[in-house]
Design a protein around this motif. Structure first.
Motif: not given
Length: 748
Positions: A397-412, A414-423
């Motif tokens: 994760i630390q070497i990423a130029d860009h991070i997209i976090n999905l969640g926040e939880l699992a299954g139904e 989840g599926g939302y983008v909860t973060f976009n950006g740098s480390y």
């Protein structure tokens, strides 16, 4: 929006919630989030599927049917999508002739080198190939081993042919292969084999190819008879993706070829030497030993070949595979090893502006091994490629130029983008990923030794160097160390000496689309019985594998259509709408739910409606699988989910005193890993079990009761116990790769 971005709009595949995403080209993007949050749905079911579908459209209809079939993702649009290469953890397909050397092309280059400079000169490159009659050992046909069939294992001589004397599938009564014997006219098909004379039995087992003189009328006019043993060898041996492999293992006896001693090549190929070694001897060396040998090769006119070999060898060493030999069969590689070989091979590619999609490349790797992997990612980016990596490991994760976090939880959930950006921005975000990264866990403080120990003496399996090991009873022990350092060999040695032990590895559960969580855990019948009792209907009616199956799709829930050159297409069964059940079953309800609706409930929900399943669902909940639907097919679960499901079954059986887990954190988010640690410690506390874990995750190692650290390196450079004791002591006094990684991890 930038033209240099991959732009995804309205992605709804699986549990994705109509999300919009931008992925910068020529950068490293890491997808994070808990297991089941939607990472794979975005990376593989959306990005990879659409890219591969667009590529496949360029081929003829005939070629398209030979290519993998990718489902059309549910998405409004994807723009600026490059050609993609997906690097998964699936094992390399290949038959017994596929080796590390042939897959990486190192062996091809090595053959060219020997054909030019080896002494004596015996011919050109094909005379060094074990896959060519000119070079192969004729006794084993280039396999390095010979195979014989045990007639004692394959035959039940108390039975006749018509009663099923041949125990291999397709030779059973009703199988077409059996008719090659029952219709030949040679045998009394109703006489037990025990009563056959030796001549008849020999004809049956080893008879040469021939035309029967008096066959039965059903015998095909042009067919020839051949004995059972040669027929099995021809039909089943050395086949790629043989579905009868498990049955064959029980009847096949392998031994090293006496002519070539496992080297695969004939005498002429083995006689030619370069820098003191034959090509066969080179293939038996580990990769790092091969590099040392190559450094001793001095001759004019071969600089290009030598440099090519150095590059390919260096790439394998960079991904931590220095312990492998070229002779190692690709089918014997683990999923992690296979992924790293693919990764090293891509560095040799001349392609640029490619979208590389990686599936958890950190799995199975020690933090020290990850250094080389990260270097390869950076090199691929420097060549002008775009990388999308699905991973949980903090170092990735630390070497990423860009991070997209999905969640926040699992299954139904989840599926939302909860973060976009740098480390650095991620660490400041309100996400489970940020919380886990900011809280690395704790290190177990040393306590007075209160353990009794399993004492293992003089272990010498594989690369273990006559080691002694103490494993505490009723405690959580981690075996750590770089890939190939001897961890698995230590575990195998321990297993051989114990009873009442359950092994939970990363091997998939052998299941088909009809197997679900309830059937695997053995409690589906409890649910069916409750429905039968409440509705006064037959028990068999509530099985989609029995009388209750939809008459149209036969309980599959889908209809498969053969579209000839366009391949097979699958669509939801319109009769049952994918429920698998007939109308009669769907009209029967208990507590306001029909059985299809119940199978779509999660573990936590079903426990309140059907108390008969409460104890089972409670253990499923403890193993953090309560977000799954209980009727979910097993072939839809990830490797990490399947391993936790195995743990659930083990805990329900209450039979084992020792549980061995092989990298249980594979596929788990750091937040889920903490839950797993808490679960295992709770099991030890309340059930007094001994738990032994092969693991690389630093959070996990830090919270173990005991650590056995192997190394220092891989293969012949490993096999030593570098440390035994508490993780606290390892950090304080250890001088190992694991100790260094722990110090850095817990210092942050």
């Amino acid at each position: 929006m930038s033209n240099s971005d991959i732009i995804i709009k309205g992605a709804r595949t699986n549990n994705l919630k109509n999300i919009n995403v931008q992925i910068p080209k020529h950068k490293i993007t890491v997808l994070t989030g808990v297991s089941g949050a939607g990472k794979s749905s975005l990376a593989f079911s959306t990005l990879a599927s659409e890219s591969q579908r667009e590529i496949n459209k360029n081929y003829s209809a005939y070629v398209q049917q030979l290519l993998p079939n990718y489902s059309k993702p549910e998405v409004d649009s994807i723009k600026n999508l490059p050609f993609s290469v997906v690097v998964t953890q699936k094992k390399l397909s290949g038959n017994a002739r596929s080796t590390v050397g042939t897959y990486t092309d190192i062996y091809t280059t090595l053959r060219l080198l020997f054909s030019r400079k080896a002494v004596p000169f015996i011919g050109y490159s094909m005379v060094y190939s074990f896959n060519n009659p000119a070079g192969m050992c004729l006794r084993c046909e280039g396999l390095g081993y010979i195979q014989d069939i045990s007639s004692e294992q394959i035959l039940d001589k108390n039975l006749s042919l018509n009663q099923g004397a041949i125990k291999l599938p397709t030779f059973q009564p009703g199988g077409w292969r059996l008719t090659r014997y029952t219709d030949s006219g040679f045998f009394d098909n109703d006489l037990p084999l025990l009563n056959w004379d030796n001549e008849t039995l020999n004809l049956f087992l080893y008879g040469a190819e021939q035309v029967p003189k008096n066959p039965l009328p059903k015998w095909h006019k042009t067919a020839k008879y051949v004995g059972l043993m040669p027929r099995i060898k021809k039909a089943f041996f050395n086949q790629e993706n043989n579905k009868y492999d498990q049955q064959l293992k029980a009847i096949i006896q392998k031994s090293i070829c006496p002519d070539c001693q496992g080297l695969r090549l004939n005498q002429a190929a083995r006689s030619a030497k370069l820098a003191g070694k034959s090509i066969a001897e080179c293939c038996m060396l580990s990769i790092d030993e091969l590099e040392k040998w190559l450094s001793s090769v001095k001759s004019d006119g071969i600089e290009t070949l030598v440099n090519d070999l150095f590059t390919k060898i260096s790439n394998l060493m960079m991904v931590g595979l220095s312990y492998l030999s070229l002779n190692r069969g690709t089918s014997n590689l683990s999923g992690g090893e296979a992924q790293r070989i693919k990764l090293a091979s891509h560095l040799n590619s001349a392609l640029t502006d490619v979208l590389y999609i990686f599936d958890e490349p950190s799995v199975g790797l020690h933090p020290h091994d990850l250094i080389g992997i990260i270097d390869i990612f950076k090199l691929l980016k420097e060549k002008g490629n775009t990388l999308v990596i699905v991973d949980h490991d903090p170092d990735i994760i630390q070497i990423a130029d860009h991070i997209i976090n999905l969640g926040e939880l699992a299954g139904e959930s989840g599926g939302y983008v909860t973060f976009n950006g740098s480390y650095s921005q991620l660490l400041q975000s309100n996400t489970l990923t940020a919380e886990a990264l900011n809280n690395p866990g704790t290190v177990n403080l040393p306590q007075p030794l209160k353990f009794e120990f399993f004492k293992l003496k003089h272990l010498k399996l594989h690369n273990l160097l006559d080691i002694n090991v103490d494993i505490p009873k009723k405690a959580l022990t981690v075996i750590s160390g770089p890939a190939g350092s001897g961890k698995s060999s230590l575990v195998r040695s321990f297993i051989k000496q114990q009873d009442n032990i359950t092994i939970l590895n990363q091997n998939p559960i052998h299941a088909n689309s009809r197997s679900n969580i309830l059937t695997y855990l053995g409690v589906f019948d409890l649910l069916r019985k409750q429905f039968a009792h409440a509705t006064k209907k037959p028990l068999s009616l509530f099985s989609f594998n029995g009388k209750g199956a939809c008459p149209v799709c036969k309980g599959l829930g889908v209809i498969k259509l053969d579209l000839a050159y366009l391949g097979d297409a699958t669509s939801i069964c319109e009769a049952c709408q994918g429920s698998r059940y007939s109308d009669e079953v769907l009209q029967a309800s208990v507590n306001g739910y029909n059985i299809h609706q119940v199978l779509n409930l999660t573990a936590s929900k079903i426990a309140t409606l059907f108390p008969v399943l409460k104890s089972t669902m409670s253990v499923l909940q403890d193993c953090k699988l309560d977000y799954l639907k209980v009727g979910q097919s097993l072939n839809t679960l990830s490797g990490g989910e399947l391993q936790r499901l195995k743990l659930t079954k083990c805990l329900l059986s209450k039979q084992s005193q020792i549980i061995v887990l092989d990298e249980p954190t594979s596929g788990l988010h750091e937040a889920n890993i903490q839950e797993l640690i808490d679960l295992l410690k709770n099991i030890i506390l309340h059930r007094q079990l001994t738990i032994l874990v092969v693991e690389h995750n630093l959070r996990f190692i830090g919270q173990a009761d005991w650590d056995i650290d192997m190394g220092p390196g891989a293969g012949d450079n490993g096999g030593k116990v570098l440390f035994q004791g508490t993780p606290y002591e390892l950090i304080k006094v250890g001088n190992t790769y694991t100790a260094d990684a722990l110090k850095q991890y817990f210092a942050n």
